[in-house]
Design a protein around this motif. Structure first.
Motif, PDB file in Angstrom:
ATOM      1  N   GLY A 210      15.078 -11.163 -25.589  1.00 13.40           N
ATOM      2  CA  GLY A 210      15.240  -9.917 -24.838  1.00 13.40           C
ATOM      3  C   GLY A 210      14.461  -8.759 -25.433  1.00 13.40           C
ATOM      4  O   GLY A 210      13.588  -8.164 -24.780  1.00 13.40           O
ATOM      5  N   GLU A 211      14.757  -8.412 -26.675  1.00 13.00           N
ATOM      6  CA  GLU A 211      14.015  -7.328 -27.329  1.00 13.00           C
ATOM      7  C   GLU A 211      13.798  -7.694 -28.789  1.00 13.00           C
ATOM      8  O   GLU A 211      14.738  -8.039 -29.493  1.00 13.00           O
ATOM      9  CB  GLU A 211      14.812  -6.018 -27.223  1.00 13.00           C
ATOM     10  CG  GLU A 211      14.091  -4.848 -27.871  1.00 13.00           C
ATOM     11  CD  GLU A 211      14.866  -3.528 -27.749  1.00 13.00           C
ATOM     12  OE1 GLU A 211      15.498  -3.285 -26.698  1.00 13.00           O
ATOM     13  OE2 GLU A 211      14.846  -2.745 -28.723  1.00 13.00           O
ATOM     14  N   LEU A 212      12.536  -7.627 -29.207  1.00 10.72           N
ATOM     15  CA  LEU A 212      12.220  -7.885 -30.617  1.00 10.72           C
ATOM     16  C   LEU A 212      11.834  -6.566 -31.261  1.00 10.72           C
ATOM     17  O   LEU A 212      10.961  -5.851 -30.758  1.00 10.72           O
ATOM     18  CB  LEU A 212      11.068  -8.893 -30.744  1.00 10.72           C
ATOM     19  CG  LEU A 212      10.626  -9.206 -32.180  1.00 10.72           C
ATOM     20  CD1 LEU A 212      11.757  -9.850 -32.983  1.00 10.72           C
ATOM     21  CD2 LEU A 212       9.399 -10.118 -32.179  1.00 10.72           C
ATOM     22  N   ARG A 213      12.517  -6.224 -32.357  1.00 13.80           N
ATOM     23  CA  ARG A 213      12.216  -4.970 -33.046  1.00 13.80           C
ATOM     24  C   ARG A 213      11.640  -5.249 -34.432  1.00 13.80           C
ATOM     25  O   ARG A 213      12.152  -6.112 -35.154  1.00 13.80           O
ATOM     26  CB  ARG A 213      13.489  -4.148 -33.233  1.00 13.80           C
ATOM     27  CG  ARG A 213      14.156  -3.752 -31.937  1.00 13.80           C
ATOM     28  CD  ARG A 213      15.389  -2.933 -32.252  1.00 13.80           C
ATOM     29  NE  ARG A 213      16.181  -2.682 -31.058  1.00 13.80           N
ATOM     30  CZ  ARG A 213      17.461  -2.325 -31.075  1.00 13.80           C
ATOM     31  NH1 ARG A 213      18.095  -2.171 -32.255  1.00 13.80           N
ATOM     32  NH2 ARG A 213      18.118  -2.110 -29.962  1.00 13.80           N
ATOM     33  N   LEU A 214      10.601  -4.514 -34.751  1.00 13.72           N
ATOM     34  CA  LEU A 214      10.054  -4.549 -36.105  1.00 13.72           C
ATOM     35  C   LEU A 214      10.535  -3.287 -36.796  1.00 13.72           C
ATOM     36  O   LEU A 214      10.256  -2.174 -36.324  1.00 13.72           O
ATOM     37  CB  LEU A 214       8.530  -4.602 -36.073  1.00 13.72           C
ATOM     38  CG  LEU A 214       7.924  -5.684 -35.180  1.00 13.72           C
ATOM     39  CD1 LEU A 214       6.396  -5.624 -35.235  1.00 13.72           C
ATOM     40  CD2 LEU A 214       8.433  -7.065 -35.560  1.00 13.72           C
ATOM     41  N   VAL A 215      11.231  -3.452 -37.896  1.00 14.56           N
ATOM     42  CA  VAL A 215      11.897  -2.322 -38.540  1.00 14.56           C
ATOM     43  C   VAL A 215      11.358  -2.223 -39.966  1.00 14.56           C
ATOM     44  O   VAL A 215      11.626  -3.086 -40.795  1.00 14.56           O
ATOM     45  CB  VAL A 215      13.429  -2.541 -38.546  1.00 14.56           C
ATOM     46  CG1 VAL A 215      14.145  -1.302 -39.036  1.00 14.56           C
ATOM     47  CG2 VAL A 215      13.926  -2.987 -37.176  1.00 14.56           C
ATOM     48  N   ALA A 216      10.582  -1.182 -40.230  1.00 16.04           N
ATOM     49  CA  ALA A 216       9.913  -1.104 -41.522  1.00 16.04           C
ATOM     50  C   ALA A 216       9.453   0.307 -41.797  1.00 16.04           C
ATOM     51  O   ALA A 216       9.226   1.084 -40.856  1.00 16.04           O
ATOM     52  CB  ALA A 216       8.699  -2.039 -41.534  1.00 16.04           C
ATOM     53  N   PRO A 217       9.318   0.664 -43.081  1.00 17.58           N
ATOM     54  CA  PRO A 217       8.635   1.922 -43.383  1.00 17.58           C
ATOM     55  C   PRO A 217       7.206   1.820 -42.864  1.00 17.58           C
ATOM     56  O   PRO A 217       6.656   0.719 -42.763  1.00 17.58           O
ATOM     57  CB  PRO A 217       8.665   2.005 -44.914  1.00 17.58           C
ATOM     58  CG  PRO A 217       9.144   0.693 -45.408  1.00 17.58           C
ATOM     59  CD  PRO A 217       9.740  -0.055 -44.279  1.00 17.58           C
ATOM     60  N   ASP A 218       6.651   2.949 -42.561  1.00 16.81           N
ATOM     61  CA  ASP A 218       5.346   2.955 -41.909  1.00 16.81           C
ATOM     62  C   ASP A 218       4.306   2.097 -42.641  1.00 16.81           C
ATOM     63  O   ASP A 218       3.549   1.353 -42.025  1.00 16.81           O
ATOM     64  CB  ASP A 218       4.863   4.406 -41.800  1.00 16.81           C
ATOM     65  CG  ASP A 218       3.774   4.517 -40.752  1.00 16.81           C
ATOM     66  OD1 ASP A 218       4.014   4.067 -39.607  1.00 16.81           O
ATOM     67  OD2 ASP A 218       2.677   5.010 -41.086  1.00 16.81           O
ATOM     68  N   ALA A 219       4.281   2.216 -43.975  1.00 16.26           N
ATOM     69  CA  ALA A 219       3.259   1.511 -44.750  1.00 16.26           C
ATOM     70  C   ALA A 219       3.441  -0.003 -44.707  1.00 16.26           C
ATOM     71  O   ALA A 219       2.526  -0.758 -45.039  1.00 16.26           O
ATOM     72  CB  ALA A 219       3.285   1.985 -46.203  1.00 16.26           C
ATOM     73  N   LEU A 220       4.612  -0.479 -44.334  1.00 11.87           N
ATOM     74  CA  LEU A 220       4.877  -1.915 -44.312  1.00 11.87           C
ATOM     75  C   LEU A 220       4.965  -2.449 -42.889  1.00 11.87           C
ATOM     76  O   LEU A 220       5.418  -3.571 -42.653  1.00 11.87           O
ATOM     77  CB  LEU A 220       6.159  -2.228 -45.097  1.00 11.87           C
ATOM     78  CG  LEU A 220       6.122  -1.798 -46.572  1.00 11.87           C
ATOM     79  CD1 LEU A 220       7.430  -2.156 -47.264  1.00 11.87           C
ATOM     80  CD2 LEU A 220       4.946  -2.429 -47.305  1.00 11.87           C
ATOM     81  N   MET A 221       4.532  -1.619 -41.945  1.00 17.12           N
ATOM     82  CA  MET A 221       4.467  -2.034 -40.540  1.00 17.12           C
ATOM     83  C   MET A 221       3.115  -2.727 -40.326  1.00 17.12           C
ATOM     84  O   MET A 221       2.118  -2.328 -40.924  1.00 17.12           O
ATOM     85  CB  MET A 221       4.580  -0.778 -39.676  1.00 17.12           C
ATOM     86  CG  MET A 221       4.980  -1.004 -38.234  1.00 17.12           C
ATOM     87  SD  MET A 221       6.613  -1.782 -37.998  1.00 17.12           S
ATOM     88  CE  MET A 221       7.696  -0.356 -37.790  1.00 17.12           C
ATOM     89  N   PRO A 222       3.049  -3.747 -39.523  1.00 17.63           N
ATOM     90  CA  PRO A 222       1.745  -4.378 -39.261  1.00 17.63           C
ATOM     91  C   PRO A 222       0.789  -3.418 -38.554  1.00 17.63           C
ATOM     92  O   PRO A 222       1.230  -2.398 -37.997  1.00 17.63           O
ATOM     93  CB  PRO A 222       2.088  -5.568 -38.355  1.00 17.63           C
ATOM     94  CG  PRO A 222       3.534  -5.527 -38.061  1.00 17.63           C
ATOM     95  CD  PRO A 222       4.161  -4.434 -38.849  1.00 17.63           C
TER      96      PRO A 222
END
Lengths: 324, 324, 324
Positions: free
Chosen positions: B194-206
């Motif tokens: 349904g919904e996939l969330r990527l949860v990370a500090p900005d520097a560790l976001m793809p």
């Protein structure tokens, strides 16, 4: 103590430390047996339960991927239990002597020791001391002996050439420091190979008198001319210096087998290498992977030969015990 | 050469290097098969002789207890022979190339290579070169791919949630450097989560554009709000610095999953972690061991999934060979 | 939490961390069972499928050839799958706690953990936390305990002496730091050995009050006089200094068992050593290999004892599960 013999009182092979002293007939029997273990590529490998009651200890000083894996698979495909041990027998481990380590494992009902050690003599020393029902197989001994390699080389030639007597076989490279070459000399002498050539720079040729009966060739070109079989040996950097060869590039230029030079051999010549290869040092990649190369078949034959040797020494034990 | 495909000419799965390109249906088939290998805790594990003729080589650069043991047990419980090799394919070992090592083992009748290597591309490179009857499975590739982890994560969600379409799944932590997150993104996309969330500090976001279709959340609170599934990722110290987080204590304060924060998720949310966990860094101990945690079930599912993958690639081989 | 017990609710042995608390009857049952696994030298070892559904994980911090191989062969000869893991549980591995490592393996359906760790308490700690169907066996714990060694020592004495009550047993050497001595004290106390002597230089004697019931002897001569059983212990160089003994030569002169001194013992005395031996340090080679030595039999008995312990803890599990 009697002088060391690899054979039991009834003349059956019990240990395999060296090919020295094995007759052509004995070697042919091992090769015949090995052939029963060959399958076509992609087919399931040969398996049996011939060693179902047997425990094999692989004792290697270094984690030798190639030979250790070959012995391990050979033993397991015959149903044996395999212990892998990385210990250096020739140095004391925690103050324990070679023999104490061996006796300990023997007391756990290890039946076969497969031994690779950098120091000469360890295999025979172990074989001289184990109990009567125990066998010792060398998996490579210093620069002196690598008997299962010699057998797999012979099996490979038999497969592709059908025999030995009319063949010219060239062993090329660092012959002086090579256990592969020494075992090859022994097996080819017993099998009465037509002509065996040692092909090496002078500094990497064995001492005069060693490897009798072989013809020594001072250039690659002379060595492989009209050869039926070319066995390339691995060269190590430190050995090049010994031969006054500045680097790998130069070694390749003078002693590397490339496509051009391969034309000097017989058109249907086969090219062998015990591995691991230094590509573009002793052998060109397009030769290693080319139509003359039988290098991968050698590896396959290695498992079959080791299965045959394991079966043979275990069979001799059953007979010593009286009649199985 | 054709572009690399994990499937054989008849569309059957032959290699598993990545989950990219697997359809939802193909993944569901693997999960269904995996479920047949699950048993209740304390019951003897599932066993068969489906791989009785098969030899599996586990090639790991480091002694990875967790994944290596999981593959080893999966293979052995299906009756396969397993060789454990600690070699780094991406560097030359004793001057031997990746392919020579692989060809050597293939010539000993190794049928399946399970490969973990720190360098990207090694698994595919091997898969492109092995013989037709041989399969290659990735056991983790750099930061790129960990396909059996993706499958076991999906299996775990299926077990606890019964499906994927209505779920909110949050992947939390160092998403940028995580092969677990990439394989999760692939499997959840195929299964239409349904919904996939990527949860990370900005520097560790793809990088922008990577992992399309996922919603990016800049705080843990936003990321796990009303989530059905929370997948925590392992954080390494050197990555904290990259995200300007001074230490583990601070990371835990900002990005660690504790009991209080878990209340933001759905009441029946499940908490996952690929292991090994940094307790009190990315996850509080009472959450890791609490009623929402399904972390141990993930490990159990890992063996089942690897059994299913092994069976599937071996079955495809039997069919390529014609009709077993 | 209840105080730790090695026994399950029905009083059956579930873990073996120490011999403390085992009754003479319980020990005799284990020894009786072990004897069913003994075969004559050269005969195939005992085998069964009693552990065919069982997975055993050997967790050793160092590659202990002797004990690890003994446990591995014991488990495999009962049909178990064996995982060999070299990890130090007492330190965090990649930040993973002891328990996470154990839970991970338990979730892969590992049923028995065989644990050697340099730090005290690890075995019990693991045993306190595993699931009800899982057993933990110590393979040596710091200076505290080596229960299967104690059992194999007892089995060896039983074989050669037929019983324990009339015997004088001397434990000689670095008693203070020896887990072998502590387990010997426990087993011989339970079996009501006639007289147990601790024979050591003062600095290597255990604290007053430890090992109650034993007679302490300050010289080797006094200690072995009229002894039926002499158990020599391994001495480490750093311990000699502690006892103000300058070197191995001096240790041998004062505390080494040689042929001459052996004459002080009973004519039919047996000499034991847990291995690995320091020849010509704590024991003369001609004694180690002489007619009184039963050192190799101890090794053989070690496999039999470990088979018996594995069978016993697995049988208790079957009964906990209800009725197999």
């Amino acid at each position: 103590m009697l002088p060391f013999s690899q054979f039991d009182a009834d003349g059956r092979l019990r240990h395999l430390i060296t090919l020295e002293g094995l007759s052509g007939e004995q070697i042919r029997e091992l090769l015949d047996r090995a052939q029963t273990h060959l399958r076509r590529p992609g087919e399931p490998p040969a398996r049996s339960r011939a060693l179902a009651d047997v425990t094999v200890a692989n004792i290697f000083t270094e984690p030798s991927t190639r030979t250790r894996s070959s012995f391990e698979l050979a033993a397991r495909r015959l149903g044996a239990d395999v212990l892998n041990l990385e210990i250096q027998l020739s140095s004391r481990v925690k103050g324990e002597t070679v023999l104490d380590t061996i006796y300990t494992l023997q007391s756990m009902a290890v039946d076969v020791f497969v031994v690779r050690d950098a120091e000469p003599g360890v295999g025979q020393y172990v074989a001289e001391h184990v109990a009567e029902h125990v066998s010792v197989l060398s998996a490579g001994e210093a620069h002196l002996s690598h008997p299962t390699q010699g057998l797999l080389d012979a099996l490979t030639i038999l497969q592709y050439k059908g025999g030995f007597r009319d063949l010219v076989v060239a062993v090329v490279g660092d012959v002086r420091h090579s256990r592969v070459a020494r075992s090859a000399h022994q097996v080819f002498t017993a099998l009465e190979v037509g002509e065996l050539r040692l092909v090496a720079p002078d500094a990497l040729m064995p001492d005069p008198g060693e490897m009798p009966g072989a013809r020594r060739c001072a250039t690659l070109e002379e060595g492989i001319a009209h050869a039926d079989v070319i066995m390339m040996l691995r060269i190590q950097k430190e050995r090049m210096a010994q031969a006054a060869i500045p680097d790998a590039h130069d070694y390749f230029a003078r002693w590397g087998l490339n496509k051009q030079r391969l034309k000097l051999a017989r058109p249907e010549a086969i090219v062998m290498h015990p591995g691991p290869m230094n590509r573009e040092v002793e052998i060109a990649s397009d030769v290693a992977d080319g139509p003359h190369s039988v290098i991968r078949q050698q590896v396959t034959n290695g498992v079959a030969v080791r299965m045959a040797v394991l079966e043979t020494v275990i069979a001799s034990r059953h007979q010593r015990r009286g009649g199985r």
